[in-house]
Design a protein around this motif. Sequence first.
Motif, PDB file in Angstrom:
ATOM      1  N   VAL A   1       0.823  -1.205   0.000  1.00 23.92           N
ATOM      2  CA  VAL A   1       0.000   0.000   0.000  1.00 23.92           C
ATOM      3  C   VAL A   1       0.858   1.256   0.000  1.00 23.92           C
ATOM      4  N   GLY A   2       2.166   1.072   0.136  1.00 24.91           N
ATOM      5  CA  GLY A   2       3.067   2.209   0.139  1.00 24.91           C
ATOM      6  C   GLY A   2       4.505   1.755   0.085  1.00 24.91           C
ATOM      7  N   ALA A   3       5.405   2.712  -0.173  1.00 27.29           N
ATOM      8  CA  ALA A   3       6.828   2.385  -0.287  1.00 27.29           C
ATOM      9  C   ALA A   3       7.670   3.569   0.175  1.00 27.29           C
ATOM     10  N   ILE A   4       8.802   3.247   0.770  1.00 29.18           N
ATOM     11  CA  ILE A   4       9.770   4.259   1.231  1.00 29.18           C
ATOM     12  C   ILE A   4      11.173   3.732   0.965  1.00 29.18           C
ATOM     13  N   ALA A   5      12.093   4.608   0.674  1.00 30.42           N
ATOM     14  CA  ALA A   5      13.508   4.237   0.555  1.00 30.42           C
ATOM     15  C   ALA A   5      14.271   4.793   1.746  1.00 30.42           C
ATOM     16  N   VAL A   6      15.213   4.006   2.280  1.00 29.45           N
ATOM     17  CA  VAL A   6      16.057   4.454   3.387  1.00 29.45           C
ATOM     18  C   VAL A   6      17.505   4.146   3.031  1.00 29.45           C
ATOM     19  N   GLU A   7      18.421   4.812   3.682  1.00 31.22           N
ATOM     20  CA  GLU A   7      19.840   4.588   3.412  1.00 31.22           C
ATOM     21  C   GLU A   7      20.244   3.190   3.870  1.00 31.22           C
ATOM     22  N   LYS A   8      20.934   2.471   2.992  1.00 32.40           N
ATOM     23  CA  LYS A   8      21.324   1.097   3.304  1.00 32.40           C
ATOM     24  C   LYS A   8      22.233   1.021   4.532  1.00 32.40           C
ATOM     25  N   GLY A   9      23.217   1.923   4.606  1.00 33.48           N
ATOM     26  CA  GLY A   9      24.134   1.894   5.741  1.00 33.48           C
ATOM     27  C   GLY A   9      23.415   2.071   7.059  1.00 33.48           C
ATOM     28  N   ASP A  10      22.433   2.989   7.107  1.00 35.38           N
ATOM     29  CA  ASP A  10      21.663   3.208   8.331  1.00 35.38           C
ATOM     30  C   ASP A  10      20.813   1.994   8.668  1.00 35.38           C
TER      31      ASP A  10
END
Length: 580
Positions: free
Chosen positions: A94-103
């Motif tokens: 129902v949704g999507a977000i991208a986050v930093e891989k290292g974090d």
Amino acid sequence: MKSITAKTLFLIGTVYVLYLGILTGKRNSFHSLDSTTICNRQNGKINSLDDSITDINSFSEVEKKRISILVKDKLSLLKINSNRFGPELFQVAVGAIAVEKGDFVTKYDYGVADYPNSGEEQVLILYNNYQALPDNNNGEKKSSPAVQFGEKPLTMSVENATANCDIMNVALNRMQTKKQCIALVDGYDSFIMQHWMRVHKKVGGLSRENDLIHVGRGKENHGGNQFCPPTTKAIDKHWNTQLLPFIKSVDKLLDELRPIAESVKKENTIIVMVVNKGQSVLLMNFVCSTKAKGFDISNVLLFATDLETLELARGLGVTAYYDKWNAASVPTKEARRYGDRAFTAMMFQKVISVALINLLGYDLLFMDVDIVWYKEPLNFFHSDESVSQYDIMFQDDGARSIRYAPYSANSGFYYVRHNERTTYLFTRLLNSGELIIESKSHQQALGIFLEEHSSLYGLKVKTLSNAHEFPGGYHYHRHSYKQLLRKITSGEVVPFLFHMCWTNNKDDKLLYMKQMGMWYVNEKCIDKNAATILGVEKVKEDFEIVSPCCSTKPLITCHYSDKPSAIDCRDSPTKDKRKV
């Protein structure tokens, strides 16, 4: 509307995270509570605290209320104008977000081996439950960043992106050079990735002219297979020559070992080593190097696979044990190459030794004998808060093939905390010796079980990938690590140890260790038994060989100009036809 409502009854609030950049085939679960399974063992039953709902007629009023809330949440999604995930895909996302891989991998460290990272990679998080969506600045779901669509998903911090996730499943998958697709299917939960491939019917390799068919995860593009099931011959050999003798002798073994283990333990920890006559000079070097540096190795328990090695260990002042029931058939000569008969036979002895000490209730550090210490490694495992949560920790082997994914665990140096999870792990490995016979190494078999037990039982595994702390042969033989090796020999970098793995045989190991300033055994003692060293026909009860055999300083000699060295060896011949 009615069909959507019916489908929502099967939602379980799972968030799918596609993590591109690391290779594996399993998914590890993270819960907002401790991921350790809490079991009720009364009356012989084992029930999780949150049993799966399988019969709608058996729902309690509380459960029915929860379902009602889920239905309302799903219906509220229809109010969101989504040009990315329509109602037909609400079961999946129902949704999507991208986050930093290292974090992400820092906050949710599931222990796998490091993989090359440019520092710019991201993790894609998909949400398949309205309640799991991250809130906007006003605490609202309707305008959550996860449903604001542009050309690509918006980014946010890991903390905010996962703040509303009660459960998070992580799928690791390396970006392939070949055309690869990933499918998320709404269905009965599976924690194993199914692998499909277009396979040539005759050759067995990748063929784009054929349909996708289901294959094992070890299937390779050129047609090879890293994971072949053990043959009937291997199973029979394990049952009759390894498992049966062990089962018959295990009670007697534990009875004999119990007082010995109790006498050497330190902070409930025992250092376990296994060696035969052919490799005993490497044991001698380990002992001599630790004595030269002032390290205490009184909690070492050596499993000698022959009587000559048992005697040699006694002369070195090392507590040793000989398993007359299971070690008698082990070759006394050293392995000449990886996977030969002597090598494979020693692998099962290593499994037995670890399993026995674990069964006795001790934590243990298993070490191969081709290791030298620079710092006392037990201080790391006992005192470093960053690793206190893990059940088992391994030196990073360095390999990044599918065969050892995703941990790349080096089975020549690892620390094990005693608990039910690790006891069952090594029980499984003991019972599966045919995998060791088939793969010619217990490292591959252990890696298979590490991944399975991590997913199934919550076994907490950690790969120690810091090359400055736990370097080994992988780094020694690679030009890209030449600066690190120079810093180690100069003392600028002081690791806990160096493990001369990734080396063909004992002869090469000796030459490399001599050149690196890691050798402490006098020449007259190399590959000699105790009586020969002392010049007698039979040693006395109170003999010792430390004095004639151990140097107080490293004995450095040049052998190859193209291998790392503690001194200038440019005038020596080359080994690999390259400069280091």
